[in-house]
Design a protein around this motif. Structure first.
Motif, short mmCIF file in Angstrom:
data_model
loop_
_atom_site.label_atom_id
_atom_site.label_comp_id
_atom_site.label_asym_id
_atom_site.label_seq_id
_atom_site.Cartn_x
_atom_site.Cartn_y
_atom_site.Cartn_z
N THR A 17 32.19 -70.58 5.55
CA THR A 17 33.41 -70.11 4.89
C THR A 17 34.67 -70.60 5.61
OG1 THR A 17 33.53 -67.98 6.11
CG2 THR A 17 32.27 -68.03 4.03
N TYR A 20 35.15 -74.36 4.21
CA TYR A 20 34.83 -74.61 2.80
C TYR A 20 35.70 -75.66 2.15
CZ TYR A 20 38.70 -71.78 0.82
OH TYR A 20 39.93 -71.29 0.44
N GLU A 21 36.92 -75.85 2.64
CA GLU A 21 37.83 -76.82 2.01
C GLU A 21 37.32 -78.25 2.10
OE1 GLU A 21 40.30 -76.45 0.14
OE2 GLU A 21 41.31 -74.55 0.52
N CYS A 68 42.24 -66.28 -5.94
CA CYS A 68 41.60 -67.50 -5.43
C CYS A 68 42.64 -68.58 -5.14
CB CYS A 68 40.59 -68.04 -6.46
SG CYS A 68 39.15 -67.01 -6.75
N GLY A 72 43.15 -67.80 -1.36
CA GLY A 72 41.93 -68.47 -0.91
C GLY A 72 41.06 -67.54 -0.08
N THR A 74 37.44 -65.90 1.40
CA THR A 74 36.16 -65.44 0.85
C THR A 74 36.39 -64.25 -0.08
OG1 THR A 74 35.12 -66.10 2.93
CG2 THR A 74 33.82 -64.72 1.45
N ASN A 104 34.97 -77.89 -6.14
CA ASN A 104 36.35 -78.21 -5.77
C ASN A 104 37.01 -79.15 -6.78
OD1 ASN A 104 38.62 -78.07 -4.22
ND2 ASN A 104 37.87 -79.32 -2.54
N THR A 122 36.69 -71.17 -4.12
CA THR A 122 36.61 -70.39 -2.88
C THR A 122 35.15 -69.99 -2.65
OG1 THR A 122 36.90 -68.24 -3.96
CG2 THR A 122 38.91 -69.34 -3.18
N LYS A 124 32.41 -67.26 -2.56
CA LYS A 124 32.33 -65.97 -3.24
C LYS A 124 30.98 -65.32 -2.94
CE LYS A 124 35.38 -67.54 -6.95
NZ LYS A 124 35.48 -68.95 -6.50
#
Length: 238
Positions: A17, A20-21, A68, A72, A74, A104, A122, A124
């Motif tokens: 997490t 994640y980007e 989101c 952003g 979690t 993404n 994001t 989840k």
């Protein structure tokens, strides 16, 4: 959990997490189990450690995609019994956000005088009792939770997550701060691992499973790299 390796999966997901980007897709974590099997307790624990986590028991569709996009982090969704079948999700904007928000590459667009776009990508975490629409479930790593057999005296004195948080706040802040610093320091190295051809080779029964498992496999390789002293091989990758 009946399978103790679940703890490793949860740990890898928490680490992922923070990164994640950099992933093209981020799988959802789906906690499924009967009432009283510890789903909400586990969600409360995950909130303590996942990146910028928000624990939500009720939210509108518009609130979800704005959350989101603007904040952003979690998104933790508990009691999601309105997502249990395709019939229930057919006309649901929330379901559409969840179906597309693992990747993404998509977004939500709204027009009010001007066109606004909202990024819905994001990590989840979703929990419910009766399962998920099969399309949303296809984007998930499913974790089954089970009740303890209290008649055998198992775990009579379970620790409340709030009490744990109050007693261990300094430790929690220290660990999550280290995760943030790790993401800043090693972002490029994990990206090299994620795009390495070795990470592309995943033996699963479907392309979707391989796609959503790739981030966790990359994080596992990243963790192992330091365990066995191989960080230099990725420091020199072109």
């Amino acid at each position: 959990f009946k399978d103790k390796t679940t703890y490793k999966v949860l740990a890898l997901y928490i680490i992922a997490t923070y990164y994640y980007e950099l992933f093209g897709q981020m799988p959802y974590l789906f906690l499924n189990g009967q009432k009283g099997s510890g789903k909400s307790t586990l969600l409360a624990a995950l909130k303590l450690y996942c990146f910028n986590a928000k624990f939500i028991v009720d939210i509108t569709e518009a609130g979800l995609f704005r959350l989101c996009s603007f904040e952003g982090g979690t998104i933790i969704l508990d009691e999601m019994e309105n997502l249990t079948s395709r019939a229930k999700t057919q006309d649901s904007t929330m379901a559409s956000v969840l179906k597309g928000g693992y990747s993404n590459s998509g977004g939500v667009y709204r027009h009010k005088g001007v066109t606004e776009s909202f990024n819905i990508y994001t990590p989840k975490i979703i929990a419910n009792i009766f399962g998920l629409d099969d399309v949303i479930a296809d984007r998930c790593i499913e974790v089954r939770t089970y009740r303890f057999d209290m008649s055998k005296g198992e775990h009579q004195n379970l620790e409340d997550p709030k009490l744990y948080k109050d007693l261990h706040m300094d430790e929690i802040k220290n660990l999550t701060s280290r995760c943030c610093i790790s993401a800043l320091k090693y972002f490029q190295i994990l990206y090299k691992i994620y795009t390495d051809k070795k990470t592309q080779i995943i033996s699963t029964n479907s392309p979707r499973s391989a796609q959503i498992m790739k981030p966790l496999l990359a994080v596992a390789r990243f963790v192992d790299m330091f365990e066995v002293g191989l960080e230099s091989q990725y420091n020199t990758l072109d």
